[in-house]
Motif scaffolding. Sequence first.
Motif, PDB file in Angstrom:
ATOM      1  N   ASN A 144       0.811  -1.223   0.000  1.00 39.66           N
ATOM      2  CA  ASN A 144       0.000   0.000   0.000  1.00 39.66           C
ATOM      3  C   ASN A 144       0.844   1.274   0.000  1.00 39.66           C
ATOM      4  N   TRP A 145       2.138   1.137   0.163  1.00 40.82           N
ATOM      5  CA  TRP A 145       3.001   2.304   0.341  1.00 40.82           C
ATOM      6  C   TRP A 145       3.102   3.106  -0.954  1.00 40.82           C
ATOM      7  N   CYS A 146       2.747   4.373  -0.870  1.00 41.48           N
ATOM      8  CA  CYS A 146       2.815   5.262  -2.033  1.00 41.48           C
ATOM      9  C   CYS A 146       3.109   6.669  -1.536  1.00 41.48           C
ATOM     10  N   PRO A 147       4.380   6.978  -1.266  1.00 39.11           N
ATOM     11  CA  PRO A 147       4.719   8.301  -0.724  1.00 39.11           C
ATOM     12  C   PRO A 147       4.416   9.406  -1.728  1.00 39.11           C
ATOM     13  N   GLY A 148       3.867  10.496  -1.216  1.00 38.04           N
ATOM     14  CA  GLY A 148       3.520  11.622  -2.076  1.00 38.04           C
ATOM     15  C   GLY A 148       4.545  12.732  -2.006  1.00 38.04           C
ATOM     16  N   PRO A 149       4.343  13.782  -2.768  1.00 35.93           N
ATOM     17  CA  PRO A 149       5.296  14.904  -2.798  1.00 35.93           C
ATOM     18  C   PRO A 149       5.479  15.575  -1.445  1.00 35.93           C
ATOM     19  N   SER A 150       4.462  15.496  -0.582  1.00 33.39           N
ATOM     20  CA  SER A 150       4.555  16.163   0.718  1.00 33.39           C
ATOM     21  C   SER A 150       5.370  15.375   1.734  1.00 33.39           C
ATOM     22  N   GLU A 151       5.689  14.112   1.421  1.00 31.82           N
ATOM     23  CA  GLU A 151       6.476  13.292   2.336  1.00 31.82           C
ATOM     24  C   GLU A 151       7.922  13.788   2.389  1.00 31.82           C
ATOM     25  N   ALA A 152       8.607  13.452   3.487  1.00 28.59           N
ATOM     26  CA  ALA A 152      10.044  13.694   3.530  1.00 28.59           C
ATOM     27  C   ALA A 152      10.690  12.873   2.416  1.00 28.59           C
ATOM     28  N   ARG A 153      11.534  13.495   1.618  1.00 25.32           N
ATOM     29  CA  ARG A 153      12.143  12.888   0.430  1.00 25.32           C
ATOM     30  C   ARG A 153      11.116  12.630  -0.665  1.00 25.32           C
ATOM     31  N   GLY A 154       9.897  13.124  -0.492  1.00 27.90           N
ATOM     32  CA  GLY A 154       8.898  13.056  -1.550  1.00 27.90           C
ATOM     33  C   GLY A 154       8.551  11.644  -1.967  1.00 27.90           C
ATOM     34  N   GLN A 155       8.436  11.439  -3.279  1.00 31.53           N
ATOM     35  CA  GLN A 155       7.991  10.163  -3.822  1.00 31.53           C
ATOM     36  C   GLN A 155       9.078   9.093  -3.815  1.00 31.53           C
ATOM     37  N   THR A 156      10.234   9.419  -3.262  1.00 32.87           N
ATOM     38  CA  THR A 156      11.313   8.431  -3.161  1.00 32.87           C
ATOM     39  C   THR A 156      11.536   7.983  -1.716  1.00 32.87           C
ATOM     40  N   ARG A 157      10.647   8.366  -0.826  1.00 29.93           N
ATOM     41  CA  ARG A 157      10.806   7.954   0.568  1.00 29.93           C
ATOM     42  C   ARG A 157      10.624   6.441   0.689  1.00 29.93           C
ATOM     43  N   VAL A 158      11.581   5.785   1.314  1.00 29.84           N
ATOM     44  CA  VAL A 158      11.563   4.330   1.435  1.00 29.84           C
ATOM     45  C   VAL A 158      10.618   3.915   2.558  1.00 29.84           C
ATOM     46  N   TYR A 159       9.875   2.864   2.304  1.00 31.63           N
ATOM     47  CA  TYR A 159       8.955   2.314   3.304  1.00 31.63           C
ATOM     48  C   TYR A 159       9.732   1.953   4.569  1.00 31.63           C
ATOM     49  N   ASP A 160       9.222   2.385   5.732  1.00 35.38           N
ATOM     50  CA  ASP A 160       9.957   2.158   6.981  1.00 35.38           C
ATOM     51  C   ASP A 160       9.216   1.256   7.960  1.00 35.38           C
ATOM     52  N   GLY A 161       8.191   0.563   7.490  1.00 36.61           N
ATOM     53  CA  GLY A 161       7.479  -0.373   8.358  1.00 36.61           C
ATOM     54  C   GLY A 161       8.210  -1.702   8.469  1.00 36.61           C
ATOM     55  N   PRO A 162       7.759  -2.581   9.364  1.00 41.58           N
ATOM     56  CA  PRO A 162       8.412  -3.889   9.536  1.00 41.58           C
ATOM     57  C   PRO A 162       8.222  -4.777   8.313  1.00 41.58           C
ATOM     58  N   LEU A 163       9.249  -5.572   7.998  1.00 41.15           N
ATOM     59  CA  LEU A 163       9.200  -6.502   6.877  1.00 41.15           C
ATOM     60  C   LEU A 163       9.723  -7.867   7.323  1.00 41.15           C
ATOM     61  N   PRO A 164       9.219  -8.949   6.738  1.00 38.55           N
ATOM     62  CA  PRO A 164       9.610 -10.299   7.181  1.00 38.55           C
ATOM     63  C   PRO A 164      11.095 -10.586   7.040  1.00 38.55           C
ATOM     64  N   TRP A 165      11.788  -9.877   6.151  1.00 35.61           N
ATOM     65  CA  TRP A 165      13.205 -10.159   5.903  1.00 35.61           C
ATOM     66  C   TRP A 165      14.135  -9.163   6.592  1.00 35.61           C
ATOM     67  N   ASP A 166      13.647  -8.456   7.574  1.00 38.95           N
ATOM     68  CA  ASP A 166      14.479  -7.443   8.235  1.00 38.95           C
ATOM     69  C   ASP A 166      15.752  -8.027   8.846  1.00 38.95           C
ATOM     70  N   GLY A 167      15.718  -9.271   9.291  1.00 44.70           N
ATOM     71  CA  GLY A 167      16.891  -9.849   9.945  1.00 44.70           C
ATOM     72  C   GLY A 167      17.858 -10.548   9.018  1.00 44.70           C
ATOM     73  N   LEU A 168      17.558 -10.612   7.716  1.00 43.27           N
ATOM     74  CA  LEU A 168      18.402 -11.377   6.798  1.00 43.27           C
ATOM     75  C   LEU A 168      19.775 -10.751   6.580  1.00 43.27           C
ATOM     76  N   ALA A 169      19.873  -9.450   6.709  1.00 43.07           N
ATOM     77  CA  ALA A 169      21.142  -8.774   6.419  1.00 43.07           C
ATOM     78  C   ALA A 169      22.258  -9.242   7.335  1.00 43.07           C
ATOM     79  N   ASN A 170      21.907  -9.746   8.506  1.00 47.88           N
ATOM     80  CA  ASN A 170      22.917 -10.158   9.485  1.00 47.88           C
ATOM     81  C   ASN A 170      23.240 -11.640   9.415  1.00 47.88           C
ATOM     82  N   THR A 171      22.685 -12.346   8.420  1.00 49.08           N
ATOM     83  CA  THR A 171      22.952 -13.775   8.286  1.00 49.08           C
ATOM     84  C   THR A 171      23.647 -14.042   6.962  1.00 49.08           C
ATOM     85  N   GLU A 172      24.311 -15.171   6.882  1.00 47.11           N
ATOM     86  CA  GLU A 172      25.097 -15.503   5.693  1.00 47.11           C
ATOM     87  C   GLU A 172      24.219 -16.142   4.634  1.00 47.11           C
ATOM     88  N   SER A 173      24.390 -15.718   3.397  1.00 45.19           N
ATOM     89  CA  SER A 173      23.620 -16.262   2.286  1.00 45.19           C
ATOM     90  C   SER A 173      24.160 -17.627   1.884  1.00 45.19           C
TER      91      SER A 173
END
Length: 355
Positions: free
Chosen positions: A321-350
């Motif tokens: 549902n994320w669709c940042p508008g021009p009024s958002e901080a960084r406008g339409q390029t603002r990255v979604y900052d809600g929780p995601l199922p893969w948030d912990g993957l960056a700290n594990t080995e592929s």
Amino acid sequence: MLPLPVSLAVRKQFSGGRTRRTKDILLTRSRVTNLGVLLLASFAVLSLLLNFGYYITSLDEPQVEIPVVKSLLYTPPTNVLDTIQRDETLPALTHLIVVAGHAIWKGNDASEILDEEQWILEAYQRGGGRVNAFVQHIMTGTQLAAEDPRSLLVFSGGQTRPSSTTTEAESYMRIATLSDALPLSQPVTGLDMIVRATTEDFALDSFQNLLYAIARFHEYTGRYPEDITVVGYEMKRRRFTELHRAALRWPESRFHYLGVDVEGDEAVRAKDGEIMNGYLPYTLDLYGCHGILLSKRRARNPFHRFHSYYTSSPELAGLMNWCPGPSEARGQTRVYDGPLPWDGLANTESASGTS
């Protein structure tokens, strides 16, 4: 005899008047006469008393069990997921391989796969070896999946053409099937081999190819992937690795891209078109939900289809549902900052060695 008092006559007059008025009221015509209402109320009270008496007297009586033929009973599933029974091999899959669709093949003969007349193509896709590139994407994806028993191959692409009765993904899967190229695995239960490939039939652009393929992986296996490999045009590498991956906050170390391009002069024209019509628009509208990118999605959805992933992958609802508008901080390029199922993957080995 003395005459009667005047007051007595008056009392009789009023008494008779009251009697007549009561009778007149009860017999007054309406939708239901007042007399009828009185009678119905009396019957209701009588019925209530009789039923209450029956209930009291039946408490001491033995209960009679009515036999039921179980084979005639049917209880529908209380949840859509109750209709899914996965083989035990599927939750063990961790590597998502995505082949993004670009067109729809309408044929059924493997010998006609490279025939442009068997494809529903945009004008710019005709000539220049585009069809050959599509087939190479399919075969590269099937080869990668065959080499990795932990992988699930997902062909992604919706019913984007008004003249087609099927989706990009289904037509790609049909080509792989007719070419005997689908990856197989031995099931834990049952005798039939498990096909480690499926379709994602709703994506309308490259961003949705990636996001919806993740959701479809979860829908199919019951878990989210740990590694992702995308097979597509080499010219779209930056769009996927720099923009789409970042928009989903997918760890860079667990994301791989394998590019197969058209050849010759067409490659130069295609690369220029990618920069102007793909990469640059997404740098301004990271989630593709405004302006020209939104218009493309609408144009590619002539049959008004929408996906099931809000139900099967509810953890992704906020991201979808994320669709940042021009009024958002960084406008339409603002990255979604809600929780995601893969948030912990960056700290594990592929475990994937794909590059």
